[in-house]
Design a protein around this motif. Structure first.
Motif, PDB file in Angstrom:
ATOM      1  N   LEU A 141      66.459  32.430  45.590  1.00 50.73           N
ATOM      2  CA  LEU A 141      66.532  33.567  46.314  1.00 50.73           C
ATOM      3  C   LEU A 141      67.220  32.876  47.858  1.00 50.73           C
ATOM      4  O   LEU A 141      66.950  33.614  48.827  1.00 50.73           O
ATOM      5  N   TYR A 164      66.360  44.787  49.442  1.00 52.56           N
ATOM      6  CA  TYR A 164      65.894  44.322  47.907  1.00 52.56           C
ATOM      7  C   TYR A 164      64.750  43.424  48.266  1.00 52.56           C
ATOM      8  O   TYR A 164      64.270  42.565  47.188  1.00 52.56           O
ATOM      9  N   ARG A 178      61.842  41.748  44.955  1.00 51.14           N
ATOM     10  CA  ARG A 178      61.903  40.261  44.890  1.00 51.14           C
ATOM     11  C   ARG A 178      60.388  39.679  45.070  1.00 51.14           C
ATOM     12  O   ARG A 178      59.954  38.942  44.530  1.00 51.14           O
TER      13      ARG A 178
END
Length: 105
Positions: free
Chosen positions: A53, A80, A84
């Protein structure tokens, strides 16, 4: 004694300093520690070099915290971030390679 009780009553009504300076900062620190450790428990491994990430650093850089009298929160403002964190699916979309590089199949 009366003044001490008065101060205690005021602190219970006006919680924003506690929320802001203690709880929201602790939440922020916990999220940043999660990025450093790559999850707690550990995030699933990825098939590329680098930290999970954190390819561009945009998600971690977007983490912020805030508080009011009733709550303290830490979160991200990139679109996003939710998927996630919680998983799920997105609508079908075209993935284009960067810099006109051909993707290997």
């Amino acid at each position: 004694m009366h003044q001490a009780l008065e101060r205690l009553a005021q602190s219970l009504c006006h919680r924003q300093p506690l929320m802001m300076h203690t709880l929201s900062e602790d939440l922020y620190d916990a999220v940043m520690e999660n990025f450093k450790r790559e999850g707690h428990p550990r995030w699933l491994p990825i098939d590329r070099a680098g930290k999970i990430l954190q390819q561009s650093g945009r998600l971690a850089a977007s983490i912020d915290s805030e508080a009011d009298n009733d709550q303290a929160v830490a979160g991200a403002n990139v679109v996003y971030a939710r998927i996630r964190q919680q998983g799920g699916t997105t609508r079908p979309h075209t993935i284009r390679s960067r810099y006109n590089k051909v993707a290997a199949l």
